[in-house]
Design a protein around this motif. Sequence first.
Motif, mmCIF file in Angstrom:
data_model
loop_
_atom_site.group_PDB
_atom_site.id
_atom_site.type_symbol
_atom_site.label_atom_id
_atom_site.label_comp_id
_atom_site.label_asym_id
_atom_site.label_seq_id
_atom_site.Cartn_x
_atom_site.Cartn_y
_atom_site.Cartn_z
ATOM 1 N N PRO A 70 17.729 -39.682 53.388
ATOM 2 C CA PRO A 70 16.573 -38.770 53.252
ATOM 3 C C PRO A 70 15.255 -39.434 53.620
ATOM 4 O O PRO A 70 14.257 -38.744 53.821
ATOM 5 C CB PRO A 70 16.611 -38.386 51.764
ATOM 6 C CG PRO A 70 17.322 -39.514 51.096
ATOM 7 C CD PRO A 70 18.341 -39.990 52.084
ATOM 8 N N HIS A 71 15.270 -40.784 53.715
ATOM 9 C CA HIS A 71 14.039 -41.515 54.051
ATOM 10 C C HIS A 71 14.073 -42.007 55.499
ATOM 11 O O HIS A 71 13.399 -42.983 55.825
ATOM 12 C CB HIS A 71 13.868 -42.711 53.107
ATOM 13 C CG HIS A 71 13.900 -42.344 51.655
ATOM 14 N ND1 HIS A 71 12.932 -41.568 51.057
ATOM 15 C CD2 HIS A 71 14.816 -42.630 50.686
ATOM 16 C CE1 HIS A 71 13.220 -41.404 49.769
ATOM 17 N NE2 HIS A 71 14.359 -42.039 49.518
ATOM 18 N N ARG A 72 14.834 -41.345 56.346
ATOM 19 C CA ARG A 72 14.996 -41.799 57.730
ATOM 20 C C ARG A 72 13.657 -41.849 58.463
ATOM 21 O O ARG A 72 13.345 -42.813 59.154
ATOM 22 C CB ARG A 72 15.969 -40.871 58.464
ATOM 23 C CG ARG A 72 16.213 -41.213 59.918
ATOM 24 C CD ARG A 72 17.308 -40.330 60.478
ATOM 25 N NE ARG A 72 17.518 -40.591 61.886
ATOM 26 C CZ ARG A 72 16.882 -39.967 62.862
ATOM 27 N NH1 ARG A 72 15.984 -39.041 62.564
ATOM 28 N NH2 ARG A 72 17.124 -40.250 64.126
ATOM 29 N N THR A 73 12.854 -40.799 58.328
ATOM 30 C CA THR A 73 11.552 -40.766 59.005
ATOM 31 C C THR A 73 10.651 -41.898 58.523
ATOM 32 O O THR A 73 9.944 -42.538 59.311
ATOM 33 C CB THR A 73 10.867 -39.414 58.775
ATOM 34 O OG1 THR A 73 11.732 -38.364 59.221
ATOM 35 C CG2 THR A 73 9.547 -39.337 59.523
ATOM 36 N N ALA A 74 10.696 -42.169 57.229
ATOM 37 C CA ALA A 74 9.879 -43.256 56.688
ATOM 38 C C ALA A 74 10.335 -44.599 57.246
ATOM 39 O O ALA A 74 9.503 -45.461 57.574
ATOM 40 C CB ALA A 74 9.962 -43.260 55.157
ATOM 41 N N TYR A 75 11.651 -44.791 57.379
ATOM 42 C CA TYR A 75 12.149 -46.036 57.939
ATOM 43 C C TYR A 75 11.697 -46.208 59.392
ATOM 44 O O TYR A 75 11.348 -47.311 59.825
ATOM 45 C CB TYR A 75 13.668 -46.065 57.862
ATOM 46 C CG TYR A 75 14.216 -46.167 56.458
ATOM 47 C CD1 TYR A 75 13.460 -46.749 55.448
ATOM 48 C CD2 TYR A 75 15.482 -45.678 56.143
ATOM 49 C CE1 TYR A 75 13.953 -46.842 54.158
ATOM 50 C CE2 TYR A 75 15.976 -45.770 54.850
ATOM 51 C CZ TYR A 75 15.210 -46.348 53.858
ATOM 52 O OH TYR A 75 15.705 -46.439 52.588
ATOM 53 N N ILE A 76 11.715 -45.106 60.149
ATOM 54 C CA ILE A 76 11.269 -45.174 61.545
ATOM 55 C C ILE A 76 9.799 -45.552 61.615
ATOM 56 O O ILE A 76 9.392 -46.408 62.420
ATOM 57 C CB ILE A 76 11.537 -43.830 62.256
ATOM 58 C CG1 ILE A 76 13.046 -43.579 62.377
ATOM 59 C CG2 ILE A 76 10.877 -43.814 63.632
ATOM 60 C CD1 ILE A 76 13.381 -42.230 62.957
ATOM 61 N N MET A 77 8.984 -44.941 60.786
ATOM 62 C CA MET A 77 7.553 -45.243 60.792
ATOM 63 C C MET A 77 7.298 -46.686 60.364
ATOM 64 O O MET A 77 6.435 -47.366 60.931
ATOM 65 C CB MET A 77 6.811 -44.276 59.865
ATOM 66 C CG MET A 77 6.910 -42.821 60.290
ATOM 67 S SD MET A 77 6.288 -42.541 61.971
ATOM 68 C CE MET A 77 4.571 -42.990 61.773
ATOM 69 N N ILE A 78 8.060 -47.179 59.379
ATOM 70 C CA ILE A 78 7.900 -48.567 58.952
ATOM 71 C C ILE A 78 8.300 -49.516 60.075
ATOM 72 O O ILE A 78 7.646 -50.548 60.316
ATOM 73 C CB ILE A 78 8.728 -48.830 57.677
ATOM 74 C CG1 ILE A 78 8.136 -48.056 56.500
ATOM 75 C CG2 ILE A 78 8.780 -50.318 57.361
ATOM 76 C CD1 ILE A 78 8.974 -48.122 55.238
ATOM 77 N N GLY A 79 9.388 -49.172 60.795
ATOM 78 C CA GLY A 79 9.807 -50.004 61.921
ATOM 79 C C GLY A 79 8.759 -50.053 63.018
ATOM 80 O O GLY A 79 8.473 -51.118 63.573
ATOM 81 N N LEU A 80 8.180 -48.886 63.339
ATOM 82 C CA LEU A 80 7.133 -48.856 64.362
ATOM 83 C C LEU A 80 5.901 -49.642 63.905
ATOM 84 O O LEU A 80 5.279 -50.361 64.703
ATOM 85 C CB LEU A 80 6.754 -47.412 64.676
ATOM 86 C CG LEU A 80 7.828 -46.574 65.374
ATOM 87 C CD1 LEU A 80 7.366 -45.127 65.527
ATOM 88 C CD2 LEU A 80 8.169 -47.158 66.740
ATOM 89 N N ALA A 81 5.552 -49.500 62.650
ATOM 90 C CA ALA A 81 4.400 -50.259 62.131
ATOM 91 C C ALA A 81 4.676 -51.756 62.189
ATOM 92 O O ALA A 81 3.790 -52.551 62.542
ATOM 93 C CB ALA A 81 4.102 -49.824 60.699
ATOM 94 N N GLY A 82 5.907 -52.160 61.855
ATOM 95 C CA GLY A 82 6.251 -53.575 61.952
ATOM 96 C C GLY A 82 6.185 -54.081 63.379
ATOM 97 O O GLY A 82 5.737 -55.211 63.631
ATOM 98 N N ALA A 83 6.610 -53.236 64.342
ATOM 99 C CA ALA A 83 6.533 -53.639 65.747
ATOM 100 C C ALA A 83 5.085 -53.815 66.191
ATOM 101 O O ALA A 83 4.761 -54.751 66.941
ATOM 102 C CB ALA A 83 7.229 -52.595 66.621
#
Length: 414
Positions: free
Chosen positions: A31-44
């Motif tokens: 259910p937190h897939r979108t949040a994980y994607i945003m965190i990954g992009l922010a980390g990049a």
Amino acid sequence: MWWNRRKQAETAPPVTPEPDAPPVQTAPVSPHRTAYIMIGLAGAVVASFGIAAISEIFVWTFFALVLTICVYPLRSWLERHGVKRGVATVAVILAVVLLLGAFAFAFFFSFAQFLALLPQYTDELQTWASNAGAWLSSLGLGQQQIDEITTWFDPGKVLDVIGSVVGSAAGFVTAAVILLTMLMLMAMDSSPVRTLVRELYPRRPLLATAAFAYTFGVRRYMVVTTFLGIAQGVINWIALVLLGVPGAALWGVLAFLCSFIPNVGYFIAIIPPIVFGALVGGWPLVVAVIVVYGIINAVVQSLVQPRVVGNAVALSQSITFFSVLFWAVVLGPMGAILAIPLTLLVRMLLVDSNPNMAWTRAALGDFDEAKKVMEAEDAAAKAERKLRRHPEGNGAIAADVADTGAPSTDAAAG
């Protein structure tokens, strides 16, 4: 009665089974897939800014790593023939230093030639800048925009830019110290690498395999690109000498450097020969330079290099072009030259060593399986077209369709 029902059952057409439904993803979606994607992009983004902040250290350290990977087979060959590891380390360091010294000599020799060549064409460049300004004015551009464009045809402006680059001697000294120091240290540290990977394989087989594939791909790409770049530079140099373009040796070295920049390097390397060709020979010489460079680039980078490198890189053209732009912004000109090894490193860390991300390899450029499917579909479509044009040979052509292993498009539609 029962015998009528039996007769109807015997005469009824066979029931065609329903085709299997496509497999449905059964793995639960977080259910937190979108949040994980945003965190990954922010980390990049944070990682990119961090690398850019230490670019003067990072780029030369990574360049030393690439050179160490490229010369590692020399160490292996020496050790297999009984040479002591210390002697092999010294031989590797000397080989890399000699290669860098030869390149530096060719670069500075060509650079000195350019400094002597540019003042000879000051009047021609100013005349060309005036004609270009008049042509741009006829197109409706403002005088401010015209001045910004024609300023780059001023030899004094060019010399100022070159002087600002060359004048930062401290930067070159720092880069040379970092590069040579890291080369010596990595050459010494590379001695137990084979043993470390062998010990890692039972515990992390995918990581060990991905690391080996990365070193193999980087080595093959860099070595092949180096030799093809030398051939491309020599051929361009000879062609420009025959055409009478000034500074042919310099443009040959520039073509060699730009061969490491996929997709973009060709356009960078061709601009100076076009400019000086136009100064001495006009439009006929410009057309000749474009044709010669186009043929050489098409043969080397479009025909020879893909066949020799093979699937060692496995990056799509779009990702390759984007990686050149991205790493050039983050690390400067050396980032564009090292774009492919850097992108392969990111893919190795995020995709190749992660079993859950294996499905993304096809999207990144590993088209082996897709090419097989496409070839089967093309063969089926070709056989289907034959079937339509020659209906009298239905039996043989239908057998061809069956041999391709792919259903025809009409059958699939039915």
